[in-house]
Design a protein around this motif. Structure first.
Motif, PDB file in Angstrom:
ATOM      1  N   TRP A 146      38.687  59.696  44.023  1.00 45.37           N
ATOM      2  CA  TRP A 146      38.528  58.842  42.852  1.00 45.37           C
ATOM      3  C   TRP A 146      39.439  57.624  42.967  1.00 45.37           C
ATOM      4  O   TRP A 146      39.026  56.500  42.667  1.00 45.37           O
ATOM      5  N   GLY A 147      40.679  57.826  43.405  1.00 47.24           N
ATOM      6  CA  GLY A 147      41.619  56.723  43.554  1.00 47.24           C
ATOM      7  C   GLY A 147      41.160  55.698  44.583  1.00 47.24           C
ATOM      8  O   GLY A 147      41.310  54.493  44.386  1.00 47.24           O
ATOM      9  N   LYS A 148      40.572  56.169  45.685  1.00 52.69           N
ATOM     10  CA  LYS A 148      40.070  55.243  46.702  1.00 52.69           C
ATOM     11  C   LYS A 148      38.897  54.430  46.167  1.00 52.69           C
ATOM     12  O   LYS A 148      38.794  53.227  46.427  1.00 52.69           O
ATOM     13  N   ARG A 149      38.005  55.093  45.423  1.00 54.97           N
ATOM     14  CA  ARG A 149      36.877  54.356  44.827  1.00 54.97           C
ATOM     15  C   ARG A 149      37.380  53.319  43.826  1.00 54.97           C
ATOM     16  O   ARG A 149      36.905  52.181  43.799  1.00 54.97           O
ATOM     17  N   LEU A 150      38.338  53.702  42.998  1.00 55.58           N
ATOM     18  CA  LEU A 150      38.891  52.783  42.008  1.00 55.58           C
ATOM     19  C   LEU A 150      39.575  51.602  42.684  1.00 55.58           C
ATOM     20  O   LEU A 150      39.375  50.448  42.290  1.00 55.58           O
ATOM     21  N   ALA A 151      40.361  51.875  43.721  1.00 58.36           N
ATOM     22  CA  ALA A 151      41.044  50.795  44.439  1.00 58.36           C
ATOM     23  C   ALA A 151      40.040  49.844  45.087  1.00 58.36           C
ATOM     24  O   ALA A 151      40.231  48.628  45.080  1.00 58.36           O
ATOM     25  N   SER A 152      38.940  50.388  45.621  1.00 51.00           N
ATOM     26  CA  SER A 152      37.913  49.539  46.225  1.00 51.00           C
ATOM     27  C   SER A 152      37.262  48.639  45.178  1.00 51.00           C
ATOM     28  O   SER A 152      37.037  47.454  45.416  1.00 51.00           O
ATOM     29  N   ARG A 153      36.976  49.215  44.026  1.00 44.67           N
ATOM     30  CA  ARG A 153      36.364  48.413  42.950  1.00 44.67           C
ATOM     31  C   ARG A 153      37.308  47.333  42.459  1.00 44.67           C
ATOM     32  O   ARG A 153      36.904  46.200  42.209  1.00 44.67           O
ATOM     33  N   LEU A 154      38.569  47.682  42.297  1.00 37.82           N
ATOM     34  CA  LEU A 154      39.539  46.705  41.817  1.00 37.82           C
ATOM     35  C   LEU A 154      39.784  45.612  42.836  1.00 37.82           C
ATOM     36  O   LEU A 154      40.095  44.476  42.475  1.00 37.82           O
ATOM     37  N   ALA A 155      39.650  45.934  44.105  1.00 31.12           N
ATOM     38  CA  ALA A 155      39.842  44.933  45.155  1.00 31.12           C
ATOM     39  C   ALA A 155      38.595  44.085  45.360  1.00 31.12           C
ATOM     40  O   ALA A 155      38.604  43.153  46.142  1.00 31.12           O
ATOM     41  N   GLY A 156      37.502  44.432  44.670  1.00 25.68           N
ATOM     42  CA  GLY A 156      36.280  43.656  44.775  1.00 25.68           C
ATOM     43  C   GLY A 156      35.411  44.024  45.957  1.00 25.68           C
ATOM     44  O   GLY A 156      34.458  43.321  46.274  1.00 25.68           O
ATOM     45  N   ARG A 157      35.726  45.113  46.621  1.00 26.30           N
ATOM     46  CA  ARG A 157      34.918  45.542  47.752  1.00 26.30           C
ATOM     47  C   ARG A 157      33.855  46.507  47.267  1.00 26.30           C
ATOM     48  O   ARG A 157      34.034  47.221  46.299  1.00 26.30           O
ATOM     49  N   LYS A 158      32.791  46.527  47.988  1.00 24.14           N
ATOM     50  CA  LYS A 158      31.724  47.470  47.675  1.00 24.14           C
ATOM     51  C   LYS A 158      32.064  48.825  48.272  1.00 24.14           C
ATOM     52  O   LYS A 158      32.732  48.914  49.298  1.00 24.14           O
ATOM     53  N   GLU A 159      31.569  49.858  47.612  1.00 27.80           N
ATOM     54  CA  GLU A 159      31.738  51.195  48.160  1.00 27.80           C
ATOM     55  C   GLU A 159      30.887  51.331  49.406  1.00 27.80           C
ATOM     56  O   GLU A 159      29.849  50.691  49.541  1.00 27.80           O
ATOM     57  N   ARG A 160      31.322  52.192  50.285  1.00 25.24           N
ATOM     58  CA  ARG A 160      30.516  52.481  51.467  1.00 25.24           C
ATOM     59  C   ARG A 160      29.233  53.162  51.021  1.00 25.24           C
ATOM     60  O   ARG A 160      29.258  54.031  50.163  1.00 25.24           O
ATOM     61  N   PRO A 161      28.105  52.773  51.605  1.00 26.94           N
ATOM     62  CA  PRO A 161      26.853  53.409  51.191  1.00 26.94           C
ATOM     63  C   PRO A 161      26.855  54.894  51.573  1.00 26.94           C
ATOM     64  O   PRO A 161      27.381  55.277  52.613  1.00 26.94           O
ATOM     65  N   ARG A 162      26.324  55.673  50.685  1.00 27.24           N
ATOM     66  CA  ARG A 162      26.245  57.107  50.932  1.00 27.24           C
ATOM     67  C   ARG A 162      24.888  57.457  51.488  1.00 27.24           C
ATOM     68  O   ARG A 162      23.875  56.890  51.082  1.00 27.24           O
ATOM     69  N   LEU A 163      24.877  58.395  52.383  1.00 28.80           N
ATOM     70  CA  LEU A 163      23.631  58.871  52.968  1.00 28.80           C
ATOM     71  C   LEU A 163      22.997  59.861  52.003  1.00 28.80           C
ATOM     72  O   LEU A 163      23.612  60.847  51.623  1.00 28.80           O
ATOM     73  N   VAL A 164      21.806  59.539  51.560  1.00 26.83           N
ATOM     74  CA  VAL A 164      21.094  60.416  50.624  1.00 26.83           C
ATOM     75  C   VAL A 164      19.988  61.123  51.394  1.00 26.83           C
ATOM     76  O   VAL A 164      19.126  60.489  51.989  1.00 26.83           O
ATOM     77  N   VAL A 165      20.036  62.437  51.366  1.00 29.60           N
ATOM     78  CA  VAL A 165      19.037  63.229  52.050  1.00 29.60           C
ATOM     79  C   VAL A 165      18.149  63.869  50.996  1.00 29.60           C
ATOM     80  O   VAL A 165      18.609  64.564  50.108  1.00 29.60           O
TER      81      VAL A 165
END
Length: 113
Positions: A90-109
Motif C-alpha cells: 500500500w505504501g509503495k502504491r501511495l508513494a507512486s501516486r504522490l510522485a505522479g507515476r503510474k502504477e505498473r500494469p497488472r497482468l489480468v488472467v
C-alpha cells in the motif's frame, strides 16, 4: 572489512549463511523486532517456573530461549504476512501516486468461457 565479507558472500555464497531459511528470517526480522518484547514480557511467569525447576544455568537458558523462539517466530511470520507485507504494498502504491507515476500494469488472467 565488512564490505569484503559481503562481497565474498555475494560471489561465493556459503550454504550455511546463504539459504532460504536465512532469507525468510531476514524477511520477518522487523516483525521479530516488533513482537519479541511483548512476548518476552508475557512469558516471564513461565521463565520463573523454568528457573525454579532446578536445572542448571545452561539448561535454563536453553529452555527459555527455545520457548521464546517457539512463540516469537510464528507470531512474527503471521504479523509479516498479515500486516507488514500488505502495508508495504500500500505504501509503495501511495508513494507512486504522490510522485505522479503510474502504477505498473497488472497482468489480468481471465478464464476462458
Amino acid at each position: 572489512m565488512f564490505a569484503c565479507l559481503v562481497l565474498g558472500l555475494a560471489l561465493c555464497p556459503i550454504h550455511i549463511l546463504v539459504n532460504k531459511t536465512i532469507a525468510w528470517i531476514g524477511d520477518i526480522s522487523y516483525s521479530v523486532y516488533l513482537v519479541h518484547s511483548p512476548i518476552i514480557v508475557a512469558l516471564f511467569p513461565f521463565y520463573k517456573q523454568i528457573q525454579a525447576s532446578g536445572g542448571g544455568r545452561i539448561e535454563t537458558f536453553a529452555s527459555c530461549f527455545v520457548l521464546t523462539l517457539a512463540c516469537v517466530l510464528p507470531t512474527a511470520a503471521v504479523t509479516y504476512h498479515v500486516l507488514e507485507k500488505p502495508t508495504n504494498k500500500w505504501g509503495k502504491r501511495l508513494a507512486s501516486r504522490l510522485a505522479g507515476r503510474k502504477e505498473r500494469p497488472r497482468l489480468v488472467v481471465r478464464k476462458a468461457a
